[in-house]
Enzyme design. Sequence first.
Site, short mmCIF file in Angstrom:
data_model
loop_
_atom_site.label_atom_id
_atom_site.label_comp_id
_atom_site.label_asym_id
_atom_site.label_seq_id
_atom_site.Cartn_x
_atom_site.Cartn_y
_atom_site.Cartn_z
N ASP A 82 -26.58 -66.57 -27.39
CA ASP A 82 -27.08 -65.27 -26.93
C ASP A 82 -28.47 -65.00 -27.53
OD1 ASP A 82 -26.83 -62.78 -25.66
OD2 ASP A 82 -26.03 -61.83 -27.46
N HIS A 83 -29.38 -64.53 -26.71
CA HIS A 83 -30.74 -64.19 -27.15
C HIS A 83 -31.39 -65.33 -27.95
CE1 HIS A 83 -30.86 -60.04 -25.73
NE2 HIS A 83 -29.61 -59.92 -26.17
N HIS A 180 -29.58 -52.02 -26.93
CA HIS A 180 -28.68 -52.66 -27.90
C HIS A 180 -28.31 -51.67 -29.00
CE1 HIS A 180 -30.57 -56.64 -26.50
NE2 HIS A 180 -29.30 -56.69 -26.17
N GLY A 181 -27.07 -51.74 -29.46
CA GLY A 181 -26.63 -50.88 -30.56
C GLY A 181 -26.03 -49.59 -30.05
N GLY A 209 -26.33 -54.68 -23.83
CA GLY A 209 -26.15 -53.36 -24.44
C GLY A 209 -24.95 -52.62 -23.88
N ASN A 230 -22.43 -57.64 -21.41
CA ASN A 230 -22.48 -58.06 -22.83
C ASN A 230 -22.06 -56.92 -23.75
OD1 ASN A 230 -23.70 -60.35 -21.81
ND2 ASN A 230 -25.32 -60.38 -23.36
N VAL A 231 -21.13 -57.22 -24.63
CA VAL A 231 -20.65 -56.22 -25.60
C VAL A 231 -20.65 -56.83 -26.99
CG1 VAL A 231 -18.76 -54.66 -26.22
CG2 VAL A 231 -19.16 -55.21 -23.81
N THR A 233 -21.81 -54.60 -30.38
CA THR A 233 -21.65 -53.60 -31.43
C THR A 233 -20.23 -53.03 -31.49
OG1 THR A 233 -23.97 -53.02 -31.13
CG2 THR A 233 -22.62 -51.43 -32.30
O1 G3H Z 1 -26.46 -59.60 -26.15
C1 G3H Z 1 -25.59 -58.84 -26.59
C2 G3H Z 1 -25.38 -57.48 -26.06
O2 G3H Z 1 -26.46 -57.06 -25.33
C3 G3H Z 1 -24.71 -56.55 -26.98
O3 G3H Z 1 -25.16 -55.21 -26.94
O4 G3H Z 1 -24.30 -54.60 -29.17
O5 G3H Z 1 -25.16 -52.87 -27.62
O6 G3H Z 1 -23.01 -54.00 -27.15
P1 G3H Z 1 -24.37 -54.10 -27.77
ZN ZN Z 2 -28.29 -58.42 -25.60
#
Ligand code: G3H
Ligand code: ZN
Length: 288
Positions: A82-83, A180-181, A209, A230-231, A233
């Site tokens: 990821d990223h 994100h977050g 996010g 994507n989840v 946090t």
């Molecule tokens: O790439 C990972 C996600 O974009 C996680 O986003 O932490 O806001 O759920 P999040």
């Molecule tokens: Zn992300």
Amino acid sequence: MPLVSAKVLLEHAQANGYAVPAFNCHDLVDFQAIIAAAETEGAPVIIMASESTIDFAGFSYIEGLAYAGAKEAKIPFALHLDHGRDLDNVVKSVQHGFTSVMFDGSNLSFEENIRLTAWVADIAHRVGMSVEGELGQIPGTEDDITVSEQEAGMTDPDLVADFVERTGVDALAVAIGTAHGLYKGEPKLDFPRLTAIRKATSVPLVLHGGTGVPDDTVRRAIELGICKLNVGTELRVAYTSSVSRALVDREFRDPRPLLSIARTAIAGVVQDKIRLCGASGRAKAISW
Ligand code: G3H
Ligand code: ZN
């Protein structure tokens, strides 16, 4: 072998109008929670390791956890970097048996983002990995990557077709109002922009996010073309807050009961997201 390319999962989701939930993981507790919840729901999932997870756990341990999980899992899943911003990490993800990779060139110029994403797609496709690119910048903090509101920019639909065609990506992360977050207020997604992006390309679209986005908003985004949610946090909070609460209640002298509490808490969040994405029961229709 249930460890499959994310492309297989995303194409099934796209053809059937749901999204594959993708979860950030860090350790054995996360892996077991995600796979167990996915099995309970009969759902395909994507397990993601970010570069800071790689810094924390190392490629070999993440690979080991994924392949150990794959020996027993009754649902198909993908292992995704990821990223990825460091090309060295991208190459290592190929060497360590990841089945999907995101190259995040969103901080680069449009041409440089295309050049490096196309390079990643070229090497990843040679070994059957799928590739996610990002156009536009998502604000907030994802592990060690922080993008301020000022730097962030939404995806320009007019650039999408050119980006997808010249990079060869299999999926595209879009910036349409999520961050994100944890959110300070309710996120407002730009649905007309998402509709325009959907018209500009046929590749599955990815919403980053996912933590804290209201359920109705997620459902609408899926209706308009999001195929991967994507989840991260929310799982980290479930992990740490369940452990913190348990430690307030009593003293532990063995980490296993404590970590079992965390595993149950994480699995609960994973199950909710699977249902929200409409991914329950989909695994049986996917060949793997
Ligand atoms: O790439 C990972 C996600 O974009 C996680 O986003 O932490 O806001 O759920 P999040
Ligand atoms: Zn992300």
